[in-house]
Design a protein around this motif. Sequence first.
Motif, PDB file in Angstrom:
ATOM      1  N   GLU A  76      35.079  28.979  29.793  1.00 10.34           N
ATOM      2  CA  GLU A  76      34.343  28.380  28.046  1.00 10.34           C
ATOM      3  C   GLU A  76      33.490  29.107  28.256  1.00 10.34           C
ATOM      4  O   GLU A  76      32.334  29.420  26.166  1.00 10.34           O
ATOM      5  CB  GLU A  76      34.182  26.850  29.088  1.00 10.34           C
ATOM      6  N   TYR A  77      32.876  30.827  28.447  1.00  6.71           N
ATOM      7  CA  TYR A  77      32.381  31.620  27.857  1.00  6.71           C
ATOM      8  C   TYR A  77      32.419  32.780  28.812  1.00  6.71           C
ATOM      9  O   TYR A  77      33.160  33.528  29.414  1.00  6.71           O
ATOM     10  CB  TYR A  77      31.074  30.895  28.759  1.00  6.71           C
ATOM     11  N   THR A  78      31.958  33.743  27.780  1.00  8.91           N
ATOM     12  CA  THR A  78      31.790  35.043  28.424  1.00  8.91           C
ATOM     13  C   THR A  78      31.090  36.062  27.856  1.00  8.91           C
ATOM     14  O   THR A  78      30.263  36.320  26.877  1.00  8.91           O
ATOM     15  CB  THR A  78      33.092  35.706  27.608  1.00  8.91           C
ATOM     16  N   PRO A  79      30.844  37.118  28.919  1.00 13.10           N
ATOM     17  CA  PRO A  79      29.223  37.816  28.114  1.00 13.10           C
ATOM     18  C   PRO A  79      29.659  39.013  27.216  1.00 13.10           C
ATOM     19  O   PRO A  79      29.027  39.744  26.525  1.00 13.10           O
ATOM     20  CB  PRO A  79      28.845  38.451  29.298  1.00 13.10           C
ATOM     21  N   PHE A  80      31.038  39.032  27.054  1.00 12.04           N
ATOM     22  CA  PHE A  80      31.901  40.194  25.914  1.00 12.04           C
ATOM     23  C   PHE A  80      31.989  39.378  25.322  1.00 12.04           C
ATOM     24  O   PHE A  80      32.659  39.936  24.077  1.00 12.04           O
ATOM     25  CB  PHE A  80      32.703  40.320  26.211  1.00 12.04           C
ATOM     26  N   GLU A  81      31.621  38.859  24.498  1.00 13.71           N
ATOM     27  CA  GLU A  81      31.425  37.777  23.170  1.00 13.71           C
ATOM     28  C   GLU A  81      31.096  38.669  22.304  1.00 13.71           C
ATOM     29  O   GLU A  81      30.257  39.388  22.068  1.00 13.71           O
ATOM     30  CB  GLU A  81      30.797  36.365  23.063  1.00 13.71           C
ATOM     31  N   GLY A  82      32.109  38.769  20.897  1.00 16.99           N
ATOM     32  CA  GLY A  82      31.802  39.283  19.845  1.00 16.99           C
ATOM     33  C   GLY A  82      31.902  41.177  19.545  1.00 16.99           C
ATOM     34  O   GLY A  82      32.254  41.166  19.245  1.00 16.99           O
ATOM     35  N   GLN A  83      31.887  41.090  21.643  1.00 19.49           N
ATOM     36  CA  GLN A  83      32.409  42.390  22.273  1.00 19.49           C
ATOM     37  C   GLN A  83      34.347  42.915  21.140  1.00 19.49           C
ATOM     38  O   GLN A  83      35.419  42.484  21.034  1.00 19.49           O
ATOM     39  CB  GLN A  83      32.736  42.987  22.319  1.00 19.49           C
ATOM     40  N   GLY A 111      23.630  36.256  26.386  1.00 19.11           N
ATOM     41  CA  GLY A 111      22.517  35.711  26.719  1.00 19.11           C
ATOM     42  C   GLY A 111      22.863  35.412  28.748  1.00 19.11           C
ATOM     43  O   GLY A 111      23.030  36.656  28.864  1.00 19.11           O
ATOM     44  N   LEU A 112      22.568  34.602  29.096  1.00 17.63           N
ATOM     45  CA  LEU A 112      21.985  34.219  30.400  1.00 17.63           C
ATOM     46  C   LEU A 112      24.071  34.218  30.539  1.00 17.63           C
ATOM     47  O   LEU A 112      24.143  34.029  31.704  1.00 17.63           O
ATOM     48  CB  LEU A 112      21.786  32.952  30.607  1.00 17.63           C
ATOM     49  N   GLY A 113      24.728  34.210  30.423  1.00 18.46           N
ATOM     50  CA  GLY A 113      26.008  33.999  30.293  1.00 18.46           C
ATOM     51  C   GLY A 113      26.523  35.513  31.451  1.00 18.46           C
ATOM     52  O   GLY A 113      28.055  35.393  31.987  1.00 18.46           O
ATOM     53  N   GLY A 114      25.704  36.463  30.845  1.00 17.93           N
ATOM     54  CA  GLY A 114      25.977  37.847  31.886  1.00 17.93           C
ATOM     55  C   GLY A 114      25.256  38.045  32.385  1.00 17.93           C
ATOM     56  O   GLY A 114      24.895  39.031  33.638  1.00 17.93           O
ATOM     57  N   LYS A 115      24.561  37.089  33.709  1.00 17.38           N
ATOM     58  CA  LYS A 115      23.814  37.245  34.833  1.00 17.38           C
ATOM     59  C   LYS A 115      24.595  37.016  35.789  1.00 17.38           C
ATOM     60  O   LYS A 115      25.842  36.482  35.554  1.00 17.38           O
ATOM     61  CB  LYS A 115      22.412  35.700  35.040  1.00 17.38           C
ATOM     62  N   VAL A 116      24.657  38.606  36.287  1.00 20.87           N
ATOM     63  CA  VAL A 116      25.690  38.664  37.477  1.00 20.87           C
ATOM     64  C   VAL A 116      24.681  39.366  39.077  1.00 20.87           C
ATOM     65  O   VAL A 116      23.984  40.175  38.643  1.00 20.87           O
ATOM     66  CB  VAL A 116      26.776  39.399  36.996  1.00 20.87           C
ATOM     67  N   PRO A 125      27.085  43.801  43.924  1.00 24.63           N
ATOM     68  CA  PRO A 125      28.334  44.177  43.522  1.00 24.63           C
ATOM     69  C   PRO A 125      29.360  43.111  43.663  1.00 24.63           C
ATOM     70  O   PRO A 125      30.313  42.670  43.678  1.00 24.63           O
ATOM     71  CB  PRO A 125      29.356  45.519  43.996  1.00 24.63           C
ATOM     72  N   LEU A 126      30.090  43.075  42.188  1.00 23.03           N
ATOM     73  CA  LEU A 126      31.378  41.571  42.136  1.00 23.03           C
ATOM     74  C   LEU A 126      33.071  42.037  42.282  1.00 23.03           C
ATOM     75  O   LEU A 126      32.918  43.635  42.584  1.00 23.03           O
ATOM     76  CB  LEU A 126      32.274  41.669  40.332  1.00 23.03           C
ATOM     77  N   ARG A 127      33.895  41.495  43.492  1.00 22.70           N
ATOM     78  CA  ARG A 127      34.648  41.668  43.795  1.00 22.70           C
ATOM     79  C   ARG A 127      35.447  41.320  43.966  1.00 22.70           C
ATOM     80  O   ARG A 127      37.079  40.853  43.540  1.00 22.70           O
ATOM     81  CB  ARG A 127      34.846  41.823  45.256  1.00 22.70           C
ATOM     82  N   ASP A 128      35.526  40.428  42.728  1.00 30.98           N
ATOM     83  CA  ASP A 128      37.008  38.834  42.749  1.00 30.98           C
ATOM     84  C   ASP A 128      36.463  38.522  40.886  1.00 30.98           C
ATOM     85  O   ASP A 128      35.044  38.341  40.103  1.00 30.98           O
ATOM     86  CB  ASP A 128      35.887  37.154  43.579  1.00 30.98           C
ATOM     87  N   HIS A 129      36.988  37.813  41.012  1.00 32.56           N
ATOM     88  CA  HIS A 129      37.062  36.587  39.122  1.00 32.56           C
ATOM     89  C   HIS A 129      36.135  35.334  39.184  1.00 32.56           C
ATOM     90  O   HIS A 129      36.757  34.998  39.829  1.00 32.56           O
ATOM     91  CB  HIS A 129      38.136  36.296  38.659  1.00 32.56           C
ATOM     92  N   ALA A 130      34.925  35.489  38.926  1.00 37.15           N
ATOM     93  CA  ALA A 130      33.978  34.558  39.807  1.00 37.15           C
ATOM     94  C   ALA A 130      33.679  34.137  38.563  1.00 37.15           C
ATOM     95  O   ALA A 130      32.477  33.973  37.881  1.00 37.15           O
ATOM     96  CB  ALA A 130      32.962  35.068  40.484  1.00 37.15           C
ATOM     97  N   CYS A 131      34.065  32.703  38.176  1.00 35.50           N
ATOM     98  CA  CYS A 131      34.409  32.470  36.905  1.00 35.50           C
ATOM     99  C   CYS A 131      34.195  30.957  37.008  1.00 35.50           C
ATOM    100  O   CYS A 131      34.498  30.577  38.321  1.00 35.50           O
ATOM    101  CB  CYS A 131      34.880  32.577  35.568  1.00 35.50           C
ATOM    102  N   CYS A 132      33.583  30.304  36.600  1.00 32.79           N
ATOM    103  CA  CYS A 132      33.335  28.557  36.820  1.00 32.79           C
ATOM    104  C   CYS A 132      33.332  27.706  36.000  1.00 32.79           C
ATOM    105  O   CYS A 132      32.713  29.564  34.459  1.00 32.79           O
ATOM    106  CB  CYS A 132      32.160  28.112  37.473  1.00 32.79           C
ATOM    107  N   LYS A 133      33.241  26.735  34.899  1.00 37.48           N
ATOM    108  CA  LYS A 133      32.909  25.941  34.032  1.00 37.48           C
ATOM    109  C   LYS A 133      31.966  25.912  33.281  1.00 37.48           C
ATOM    110  O   LYS A 133      30.966  26.403  34.472  1.00 37.48           O
ATOM    111  CB  LYS A 133      33.658  24.790  33.549  1.00 37.48           C
TER     112      LYS A 133
END
Length: 184
Positions: A138-145, A28-33, A36-44
Amino acid sequence: MAEAFPHIDFRREVTIGHLLADYTTASGLGGKVNPPLRDHACCKDERKFGEGEHRDDVFAVKSGFGGTEYLLAGLVSEGRRRGVPLGRLADLVTAAPARRYGLRNKGDLAVGFDADIALVDPDHRWVVRAEDSESSQEYTPFEGQELTVKVTDTFLRGTRVLQDGKIVGEPSGRYQSRPVGATG
């Protein structure tokens, strides 16, 4: 571009998110990016998605997600599936970035190099679940893979920092300065 401008050293960048996820699998929307990403960009969760009526609004959801935790297992899992030799996969995450960024004591197992080592179990199949993550995201776009290898142990400058898949000890990473004039 390289043919049109042969004097420019173009860089191509891809993250583990680009390799493992697409619009049909990115949880879902957890995969919005925004590449290019250059860093581990996570937040709660509440910072990523907000609260109330805006949680399902693609325009209100923050861009970015963490992927560092899944980098090696994802790269090896997907690389093996696509027939990429293990030596090439190792080079992609060790020597190649060290050369690119001029990190002279990284990227090889040799005298004079930092003893940064990751051990993987090549026969450990597992399913990605945010609840099992060491991250506070608390979330990942890779959930279930399903991934087909698992990082079991990691050593940073010779000191074990991950044992049997769990973080051990205190954080000890440090910033790696890129030498002036490094061109890779």
